[in-house]
Design a protein around this motif. Structure first.
Motif, PDB file in Angstrom:
ATOM      1  N   GLY A  25       0.810  -1.207   0.000  1.00 45.11           N
ATOM      2  CA  GLY A  25       0.000   0.000   0.000  1.00 45.11           C
ATOM      3  C   GLY A  25       0.845   1.259   0.000  1.00 45.11           C
ATOM      4  N   LEU A  26       0.254   2.344   0.509  1.00 41.29           N
ATOM      5  CA  LEU A  26       0.933   3.638   0.530  1.00 41.29           C
ATOM      6  C   LEU A  26       2.011   3.623   1.615  1.00 41.29           C
ATOM      7  N   VAL A  27       3.268   3.713   1.191  1.00 40.94           N
ATOM      8  CA  VAL A  27       4.372   3.609   2.152  1.00 40.94           C
ATOM      9  C   VAL A  27       5.114   4.936   2.312  1.00 40.94           C
ATOM     10  N   VAL A  28       4.922   5.861   1.381  1.00 42.76           N
ATOM     11  CA  VAL A  28       5.616   7.152   1.440  1.00 42.76           C
ATOM     12  C   VAL A  28       4.618   8.264   1.140  1.00 42.76           C
ATOM     13  N   ASP A  29       4.578   9.266   2.006  1.00 42.15           N
ATOM     14  CA  ASP A  29       3.789  10.474   1.789  1.00 42.15           C
ATOM     15  C   ASP A  29       4.506  11.585   2.543  1.00 42.15           C
ATOM     16  N   VAL A  30       5.504  12.182   1.880  1.00 43.21           N
ATOM     17  CA  VAL A  30       6.415  13.104   2.556  1.00 43.21           C
ATOM     18  C   VAL A  30       6.665  14.325   1.679  1.00 43.21           C
ATOM     19  N   PRO A  31       7.200  15.405   2.257  1.00 42.43           N
ATOM     20  CA  PRO A  31       7.542  16.576   1.444  1.00 42.43           C
ATOM     21  C   PRO A  31       8.562  16.226   0.359  1.00 42.43           C
ATOM     22  N   THR A  32       8.419  16.853  -0.798  1.00 39.76           N
ATOM     23  CA  THR A  32       9.351  16.651  -1.906  1.00 39.76           C
ATOM     24  C   THR A  32      10.557  17.555  -1.683  1.00 39.76           C
ATOM     25  N   VAL A  33      11.586  16.986  -1.078  1.00 39.17           N
ATOM     26  CA  VAL A  33      12.752  17.775  -0.702  1.00 39.17           C
ATOM     27  C   VAL A  33      13.976  16.863  -0.627  1.00 39.17           C
ATOM     28  N   THR A  34      15.134  17.427  -0.950  1.00 37.47           N
ATOM     29  CA  THR A  34      16.397  16.709  -0.796  1.00 37.47           C
ATOM     30  C   THR A  34      17.316  17.558   0.076  1.00 37.47           C
ATOM     31  N   PHE A  35      18.366  16.923   0.578  1.00 39.88           N
ATOM     32  CA  PHE A  35      19.316  17.612   1.463  1.00 39.88           C
ATOM     33  C   PHE A  35      20.738  17.311   1.000  1.00 39.88           C
ATOM     34  N   PRO A  36      21.152  17.900  -0.138  1.00 44.24           N
ATOM     35  CA  PRO A  36      22.481  17.581  -0.666  1.00 44.24           C
ATOM     36  C   PRO A  36      23.617  18.190   0.146  1.00 44.24           C
ATOM     37  N   GLY A  37      23.328  19.216   0.906  1.00 45.01           N
ATOM     38  CA  GLY A  37      24.362  19.875   1.703  1.00 45.01           C
ATOM     39  C   GLY A  37      23.791  20.380   3.001  1.00 45.01           C
ATOM     40  N   ALA A  38      24.061  21.637   3.282  1.00 44.72           N
ATOM     41  CA  ALA A  38      23.610  22.194   4.553  1.00 44.72           C
ATOM     42  C   ALA A  38      22.134  22.552   4.554  1.00 44.72           C
ATOM     43  N   GLY A  39      21.559  22.810   3.372  1.00 45.58           N
ATOM     44  CA  GLY A  39      20.179  23.248   3.323  1.00 45.58           C
ATOM     45  C   GLY A  39      19.292  22.322   2.529  1.00 45.58           C
ATOM     46  N   ALA A  40      17.997  22.639   2.521  1.00 45.23           N
ATOM     47  CA  ALA A  40      17.010  21.855   1.784  1.00 45.23           C
ATOM     48  C   ALA A  40      16.897  22.373   0.352  1.00 45.23           C
ATOM     49  N   VAL A  41      16.694  21.434  -0.584  1.00 47.78           N
ATOM     50  CA  VAL A  41      16.508  21.761  -1.993  1.00 47.78           C
ATOM     51  C   VAL A  41      15.212  21.106  -2.452  1.00 47.78           C
TER      52      VAL A  41
END
Length: 255
Positions: A25-41
């Protein structure tokens, strides 16, 4: 892997990413964001994949540990109707991190209709109000006949009144009616508008739309997750298709 092997349905939204895994079933429902360094992208904005590599990293982080090792899943990805080839190409590139055996794309509006169990043999008008993007799509026999979009969504409600969003939808529907040389749009309106996306949960928007469209509004159940559930419906139908009816490759196929 057999036809009943691992499968993943994905809805890569500008605000949230949702994933459905066959059998779980539904296993992921999260903000669309990555963290390649110090901040969010934020790799996806206004319905466009701006950072393919960042999207791939996000999918690896969210799903890499959830999929059985040494399997190659069948992946179904929803796509905004009007982003066309560019979106599908970037989505397929990002999904390669999951080592898929095949990738299908499905227009978000059709996925919504599948989630609602709508009769696709009749004209259907789908209004999908997301966080950053609103689409109005006319379907006939399950295929996209006309589509309009505006770069407005629920995240804009801090600066844009709900009436403006409702007016934008009404303007798009009226444009469809004026340019339609058939009766498809009018028939779809008489049938009722299928409403999905997080905006369908905002009464200040739906109330205004009801008054402006002069047509019944039918909100799909759990409208914010309708697209990924519709993609899961398509995934199940493909997995249930007899092997001898399967196309040679799904990689360039869209629905």
């Amino acid at each position: 892997m057999g036809r009943q092997g691992c499968g993943v349905a994905l809805d890569l939204g500008s605000a949230r990413t949702r994933a459905w895994i066959a059998g779980r079933g539904l296993v992921v429902d999260v903000p669309t964001v990555t963290f390649p360094g110090a901040g969010a992208v934020y790799p996806i904005r206004r319905g466009a994949i701006l950072d393919t590599e960042g999207t791939a990293r996000m999918l690896e982080r969210l799903l890499g540990h959830r999929l059985p090792r040494f399997t190659r899943p069948l992946v179904v990805v929803t796509a905004p109707v009007l982003d066309g080839v560019a979106y599908r190409s970037r989505a397929r590139t990002a999904v390669e991190v999951l080592r898929p055996r095949d990738v299908l794309t499905v227009p978000s509006a059709r996925a919504v209709a599948l989630a609602a169990g709508a009769d696709l043999s009749r004209p259907l008008l789908v209004v999908d109000i997301g966080a950053h993007l609103t689409e109005v799509v006319l379907l006939s026999e399950g295929a996209v006949v006309d589509a309009r979009r505006t770069a407005l969504g629920t995240t804009d409600l801090d600066t844009v009144p709900p009436t403006q969003m409702g007016d934008a939808v009404t303007t798009m529907v009226n444009a469809m009616l004026r340019q339609d040389r058939t009766s498809l749009t009018a028939d779809a309106l008489r049938r009722g508008v299928l409403l999905a996306g997080g905006g369908a949960l905002r009464p200040e928007i739906t109330h205004h739309l009801t008054g402006r469209l002069h047509a019944p509004l039918k909100t799909v159940a759990a409208p914010h997750t309708a697209a990924v559930r519709g993609a899961a419906t398509l995934l199940r139908s493909v997995q249930d298709t007899p092997a001898d009816a399967e196309p040679t490759s799904f990689e360039s196929q869209s629905f």
